[in-house]
Design an enzyme around this catalytic site. Structure first.
Site, mmCIF file in Angstrom:
data_model
loop_
_atom_site.group_PDB
_atom_site.id
_atom_site.type_symbol
_atom_site.label_atom_id
_atom_site.label_comp_id
_atom_site.label_asym_id
_atom_site.label_seq_id
_atom_site.Cartn_x
_atom_site.Cartn_y
_atom_site.Cartn_z
ATOM 1 N N GLN A 201 -87.932 108.564 -89.129
ATOM 2 C CA GLN A 201 -88.120 108.927 -90.532
ATOM 3 C C GLN A 201 -89.311 108.202 -91.154
ATOM 4 O O GLN A 201 -90.249 108.820 -91.650
ATOM 5 C CB GLN A 201 -86.842 108.578 -91.321
ATOM 6 N N ASP A 202 -89.299 106.876 -91.118
ATOM 7 C CA ASP A 202 -90.365 106.104 -91.758
ATOM 8 C C ASP A 202 -91.703 106.329 -91.075
ATOM 9 O O ASP A 202 -92.738 106.436 -91.736
ATOM 10 C CB ASP A 202 -90.021 104.619 -91.721
ATOM 11 N N LEU B 226 -91.484 99.236 -76.688
ATOM 12 C CA LEU B 226 -91.547 97.872 -77.202
ATOM 13 C C LEU B 226 -91.052 96.850 -76.190
ATOM 14 O O LEU B 226 -91.356 95.663 -76.314
ATOM 15 C CB LEU B 226 -90.721 97.761 -78.492
ATOM 16 N N GLN C 71 -83.904 100.102 -82.260
ATOM 17 C CA GLN C 71 -82.602 100.767 -82.220
ATOM 18 C C GLN C 71 -82.037 100.484 -83.602
ATOM 19 O O GLN C 71 -81.528 99.395 -83.873
ATOM 20 C CB GLN C 71 -81.715 100.178 -81.119
ATOM 21 N N SER D 205 -85.234 94.255 -92.918
ATOM 22 C CA SER D 205 -84.148 95.088 -93.427
ATOM 23 C C SER D 205 -83.240 94.330 -94.376
ATOM 24 O O SER D 205 -82.980 93.132 -94.191
ATOM 25 C CB SER D 205 -83.324 95.623 -92.251
ATOM 26 N N GLU E 284 -80.215 94.630 -94.342
ATOM 27 C CA GLU E 284 -79.045 94.251 -93.556
ATOM 28 C C GLU E 284 -79.094 92.773 -93.168
ATOM 29 O O GLU E 284 -78.057 92.183 -92.845
ATOM 30 C CB GLU E 284 -78.949 95.115 -92.302
ATOM 31 N N TYR F 7 -77.639 94.315 -84.960
ATOM 32 C CA TYR F 7 -78.898 94.827 -85.509
ATOM 33 C C TYR F 7 -79.489 93.846 -86.512
ATOM 34 O O TYR F 7 -80.681 93.506 -86.446
ATOM 35 C CB TYR F 7 -78.652 96.173 -86.173
ATOM 36 N N LYS G 62 -82.949 91.667 -86.403
ATOM 37 C CA LYS G 62 -83.952 91.799 -87.461
ATOM 38 C C LYS G 62 -84.321 90.448 -88.059
ATOM 39 O O LYS G 62 -85.481 90.217 -88.436
ATOM 40 C CB LYS G 62 -83.442 92.738 -88.555
ATOM 41 N N ARG H 254 -84.013 111.885 -92.495
ATOM 42 C CA ARG H 254 -83.106 110.860 -91.996
ATOM 43 C C ARG H 254 -82.296 111.433 -90.841
ATOM 44 O O ARG H 254 -81.913 112.601 -90.847
ATOM 45 C CB ARG H 254 -82.179 110.421 -93.117
#
Length: 353
Positions: free
Chosen positions: A16-17, A68, A92, A138, A140, A162, A166, A197
């Site tokens: 998306q980004d 990556l 991911q 993020s 998160e 995740y 990050k 998305r």
């Protein structure tokens, strides 16, 4: 840069980004390069329109195979492309899935960022090109928040593999900035959504279901934690900020958010209302979609971005929900046409983030 187009390298360009950022940079005349993973099927549907859009002829788009996890390929691509800007969006990125695939998540998100940072440092040192690096951090990372709203100095308290990965990628970026003088910035982006998305993320799962329910293709959508609150913005607004960060004389870290939070339930209510449907008649709770550790509340304060860069989000959450529902209504309408014509349609199954 007289007479020379800027070159940008984007990891995660098929996401998306990445697609919105590529679109934005090409419109500015950039030569955009993206890294894609080799697969037996194409995964470039978010990018395909850029080859046909006459408004995007100011720049160009080129895709390269890579990963990556492969530092050797990263170094070779930097040497070949010689980018002026590197945007690390690859990951991911599904929080719930990271509990099922923690090691792979850490390898792509944390070690992937470290490998790319090291490749950028080495390439800049050898080439003398002023490479500028953007790290997709993020919200998160704040996890079990220790203060509200969250700002750049709020301590991180990650609640998923995740988020843990990050946090490492974020601090590695800061470390390379402070240790090697790399122009490396982190954008701490709060939830940002769009019609592009992925269908397994909760907002798109909701709007996808709204379209299909409206067209009579399904009757229910099953969701996990309806009470979790998020600060939701439009991805198209947020990628502009990524670019703005790399145009500054000095690298820095910025929270990118709307400074407004609503629950998953409220987002779903907005989506169903926009389509003229009753939320309560079609939404059911399913504990399978709960995370082992939940993040209850995220609310970002983008004051630093507004004050230093003049950035403000342009799309409200109501406008975002309507945009996504309208897009998924069109998609469901095409599905219904195919179904009515006798074509077999796969059952839609989503997993909320």
């Amino acid at each position: 840069m007289m007479g020379e187009s800027k070159r940008a390298l984007i990891t995660g360009i098929t996401g998306q980004d990445g697609s919105y950022l590529a679109e934005f940079l090409i419109a500015k005349g950039y030569e955009v390069h993206g890294i894609i993973r080799r697969a037996s099927t194409f995964n470039t549907e978010r990018l395909d329109h850029m080859y046909l859009d006459p408004h995007l002829k100011g720049g160009s788009l080129r895709l390269h195979y890579g990963d990556l996890c492969d530092s050797n390929v990263l170094s070779k691509l930097l040497e070949e492309i010689k980018p002026h800007e590197v945007y690390n969006l690859g990951a991911q990125s599904h929080v719930r899935v990271s509990f099922d695939m923690p090691i792979y998540t850490a390898e792509t998100v944390a070690m992937g960022a470290l490998k790319l940072l090291e490749a950028v440092r080495d390439f800049k040192q050898r080439s003398g090109i002023d490479v500028r690096y953007y790290q997709a951090s993020s919200s998160e990372q704040y996890g079990k928040v220790v203060e509200t709203p969250q700002v750049e100095t709020t301590p991180f308290y990650p609640r998923s593999p995740y988020a843990c990965a990050k946090v490492m990628a974020h601090w590695a970026t800061v470390n390379y900035r402070e240790s090697y003088g790399l122009h490396a910035s982190c954008g701490i982006l709060f939830n940002h959504e769009s019609p592009r998305r992925g269908e397994t993320f909760v907002t798109r799962k909701i709007t996808r279901a709204v379209g299909r329910i409206k067209m009579g293709l399904q009757d229910k959508v099953f969701l996990g934690n309806l009470d979790s609150k998020r600060d939701w913005g439009f991805a198209g607004d947020y990628v502009k900020m990524m670019w703005m960060m790399l145009q500054q004389d000095e690298a820095d870290d910025y929270v990118i958010a709307t400074n407004r939070t609503i629950s998953v339930r409220e987002f779903a209510e907005l989506a169903f209302k926009h389509a003229g449907l009753d939320f309560a008649a079609h939404v059911e709770f399913d504990p399978r979609y709960l995370r082992p550790a939940e993040v209850d509340l995220l609310l970002g304060d983008p004051k630093k971005a507004k004050d230093k860069l003049g950035w403000v989000p342009e799309t409200t959450v109501e406008e975002l929900a309507a945009m996504m529902v309208d897009s998924d209504m069109e998609l469901a309408s095409r599905e219904k046409t195919l179904k009515d014509a006798g074509h077999a349609m796969p059952e839609f199954v989503g997993h909320d983030q």
